[in-house]
Motif scaffolding. Sequence first.
Motif, PDB file in Angstrom:
ATOM      1  N   PRO A  65       0.755  -1.259   0.003  1.00  0.00           N
ATOM      2  CA  PRO A  65       0.175   0.085   0.043  1.00  0.00           C
ATOM      3  C   PRO A  65       0.977   1.327  -0.001  1.00  0.00           C
ATOM      4  N   GLU A  66       1.826   1.378   0.708  1.00  0.00           N
ATOM      5  CA  GLU A  66       2.643   2.541   0.865  1.00  0.00           C
ATOM      6  C   GLU A  66       3.931   2.651  -0.113  1.00  0.00           C
ATOM      7  N   ALA A  67       4.104   1.686  -0.966  1.00  0.00           N
ATOM      8  CA  ALA A  67       5.096   1.539  -1.819  1.00  0.00           C
ATOM      9  C   ALA A  67       5.700   2.647  -2.517  1.00  0.00           C
ATOM     10  N   ASP A  68       4.524   3.529  -2.812  1.00  0.00           N
ATOM     11  CA  ASP A  68       4.681   4.690  -3.579  1.00  0.00           C
ATOM     12  C   ASP A  68       5.101   5.955  -2.906  1.00  0.00           C
ATOM     13  N   ALA A  69       5.064   5.908  -1.465  1.00  0.00           N
ATOM     14  CA  ALA A  69       5.386   6.934  -0.624  1.00  0.00           C
ATOM     15  C   ALA A  69       6.113   6.178   0.639  1.00  0.00           C
ATOM     16  N   PRO A  70       7.300   5.912   0.508  1.00  0.00           N
ATOM     17  CA  PRO A  70       8.001   5.202   1.518  1.00  0.00           C
ATOM     18  C   PRO A  70       7.965   6.189   2.510  1.00  0.00           C
ATOM     19  N   GLU A  71       7.840   5.508   3.853  1.00  0.00           N
ATOM     20  CA  GLU A  71       7.968   6.331   5.077  1.00  0.00           C
ATOM     21  C   GLU A  71       9.349   6.478   5.629  1.00  0.00           C
ATOM     22  N   ALA A  72       9.395   7.764   6.354  1.00  0.00           N
ATOM     23  CA  ALA A  72      10.612   8.142   6.711  1.00  0.00           C
ATOM     24  C   ALA A  72      11.322   7.004   7.886  1.00  0.00           C
ATOM     25  N   PRO A  74      13.161   5.518  10.875  1.00  0.00           N
ATOM     26  CA  PRO A  74      13.650   5.979  12.261  1.00  0.00           C
ATOM     27  C   PRO A  74      15.224   5.800  12.327  1.00  0.00           C
ATOM     28  N   ALA A  75      15.528   6.864  13.225  1.00  0.00           N
ATOM     29  CA  ALA A  75      17.278   6.369  13.219  1.00  0.00           C
ATOM     30  C   ALA A  75      17.673   5.072  13.968  1.00  0.00           C
ATOM     31  N   ASN A  76      16.703   4.499  14.886  1.00  0.00           N
ATOM     32  CA  ASN A  76      17.295   3.030  15.272  1.00  0.00           C
ATOM     33  C   ASN A  76      17.130   2.068  13.932  1.00  0.00           C
ATOM     34  N   ALA A  77      16.518   2.497  13.069  1.00  0.00           N
ATOM     35  CA  ALA A  77      16.346   1.630  12.019  1.00  0.00           C
ATOM     36  C   ALA A  77      17.615   1.664  10.969  1.00  0.00           C
ATOM     37  N   LEU A  78      18.088   2.823  10.861  1.00  0.00           N
ATOM     38  CA  LEU A  78      19.296   3.228   9.989  1.00  0.00           C
ATOM     39  C   LEU A  78      20.397   2.689  10.613  1.00  0.00           C
ATOM     40  N   ARG A  79      20.484   2.646  11.913  1.00  0.00           N
ATOM     41  CA  ARG A  79      21.602   2.124  12.679  1.00  0.00           C
ATOM     42  C   ARG A  79      21.615   0.568  12.528  1.00  0.00           C
ATOM     43  N   ARG A  80      20.618   0.157  12.391  1.00  0.00           N
ATOM     44  CA  ARG A  80      20.531  -1.462  12.232  1.00  0.00           C
ATOM     45  C   ARG A  80      20.770  -1.821  10.832  1.00  0.00           C
ATOM     46  N   VAL A  81      20.443  -1.106   9.779  1.00  0.00           N
ATOM     47  CA  VAL A  81      20.618  -1.414   8.691  1.00  0.00           C
ATOM     48  C   VAL A  81      22.255  -1.428   8.395  1.00  0.00           C
ATOM     49  N   LEU A  82      22.834  -0.182   8.825  1.00  0.00           N
ATOM     50  CA  LEU A  82      24.085   0.038   8.593  1.00  0.00           C
ATOM     51  C   LEU A  82      24.907  -0.908   9.309  1.00  0.00           C
ATOM     52  N   GLY A  83      24.461  -1.318  10.412  1.00  0.00           N
ATOM     53  CA  GLY A  83      25.254  -2.280  11.343  1.00  0.00           C
ATOM     54  C   GLY A  83      25.014  -3.460  10.827  1.00  0.00           C
ATOM     55  N   ASP A  84      24.321  -3.945  10.034  1.00  0.00           N
ATOM     56  CA  ASP A  84      23.988  -5.247   9.462  1.00  0.00           C
ATOM     57  C   ASP A  84      24.716  -5.454   7.941  1.00  0.00           C
ATOM     58  N   TRP A  85      24.697  -4.229   7.357  1.00  0.00           N
ATOM     59  CA  TRP A  85      25.286  -4.332   5.896  1.00  0.00           C
ATOM     60  C   TRP A  85      26.546  -3.587   5.616  1.00  0.00           C
ATOM     61  N   VAL A  86      26.914  -2.629   6.238  1.00  0.00           N
ATOM     62  CA  VAL A  86      28.014  -1.974   5.915  1.00  0.00           C
ATOM     63  C   VAL A  86      29.447  -2.379   6.395  1.00  0.00           C
ATOM     64  N   LEU A  87      30.179  -2.777   5.442  1.00  0.00           N
ATOM     65  CA  LEU A  87      31.594  -3.436   5.791  1.00  0.00           C
ATOM     66  C   LEU A  87      32.618  -2.483   5.939  1.00  0.00           C
ATOM     67  N   ASP A  88      32.593  -1.303   5.121  1.00  0.00           N
ATOM     68  CA  ASP A  88      33.797  -0.474   5.109  1.00  0.00           C
ATOM     69  C   ASP A  88      33.012   1.010   4.634  1.00  0.00           C
ATOM     70  N   VAL A  89      33.786   2.027   4.930  1.00  0.00           N
ATOM     71  CA  VAL A  89      33.283   3.329   4.971  1.00  0.00           C
ATOM     72  C   VAL A  89      34.699   4.277   4.526  1.00  0.00           C
ATOM     73  N   ARG A  90      34.728   5.007   3.540  1.00  0.00           N
ATOM     74  CA  ARG A  90      35.741   5.673   2.880  1.00  0.00           C
ATOM     75  C   ARG A  90      35.301   7.194   2.427  1.00  0.00           C
ATOM     76  N   TRP A  91      36.033   8.145   2.317  1.00  0.00           N
ATOM     77  CA  TRP A  91      35.545   9.380   1.822  1.00  0.00           C
ATOM     78  C   TRP A  91      36.536  10.147   1.258  1.00  0.00           C
ATOM     79  N   ASP A 113      18.575   7.325   1.961  1.00  0.00           N
ATOM     80  CA  ASP A 113      17.799   8.116   1.373  1.00  0.00           C
ATOM     81  C   ASP A 113      16.729   8.520   2.387  1.00  0.00           C
ATOM     82  N   ARG A 114      16.032   7.521   2.968  1.00  0.00           N
ATOM     83  CA  ARG A 114      14.512   7.465   3.480  1.00  0.00           C
ATOM     84  C   ARG A 114      14.919   7.792   5.145  1.00  0.00           C
ATOM     85  N   SER A 115      16.248   8.083   5.417  1.00  0.00           N
ATOM     86  CA  SER A 115      16.437   8.683   6.723  1.00  0.00           C
ATOM     87  C   SER A 115      16.604  10.018   7.027  1.00  0.00           C
ATOM     88  N   ASN A 116      16.694  10.791   5.912  1.00  0.00           N
ATOM     89  CA  ASN A 116      17.163  12.151   6.097  1.00  0.00           C
ATOM     90  C   ASN A 116      18.321  12.445   6.717  1.00  0.00           C
TER      91      ASN A 116
END
Length: 153
Positions: A65-72, A74-91, A113-116
Amino acid sequence: MTTKAQRQHLVRELLAAHEIASQSQLVDRLAERSVAVTQATVCRDLDEMGVAKMRTAGRTVYAVPEADAPEALPANALRRVLGDWVLDVRWSDNLVVLRTPPGSAHVVASAIDRSNLDGVIGTIAGDDTLLVVADSVTGGAAVASHCRALADL
């Protein structure tokens, strides 16, 4: 190993990006992303997510139902995604490069993108690498540092 939340997030993305008409087709799409699941698991996920079949252009496909307008995200969800999937960060300057396991960069990019996230203009995802563009005021170093902290690296 993919968690239930990661799998359902990927299912949501797949349904938003592709016209998927059957559970077996969804199982195949998940397998393409290195996520092995049974049709029974997909059935339970679709039910929990409130996914329904709808008719579009003469075809019946699954839709969130909300696929066309993804919800923002939450910060804890971003932490979980990055913690589970990110292996390395460079800049470099205002660019941040995040490395993930194969087939996972889009999950992290979508979460960012969705975390603002402060200072982030946008992302571009490949297969196992994503580019995060920081604004000129915040800069890549600050965004990279924040991403490292969220990923617990």
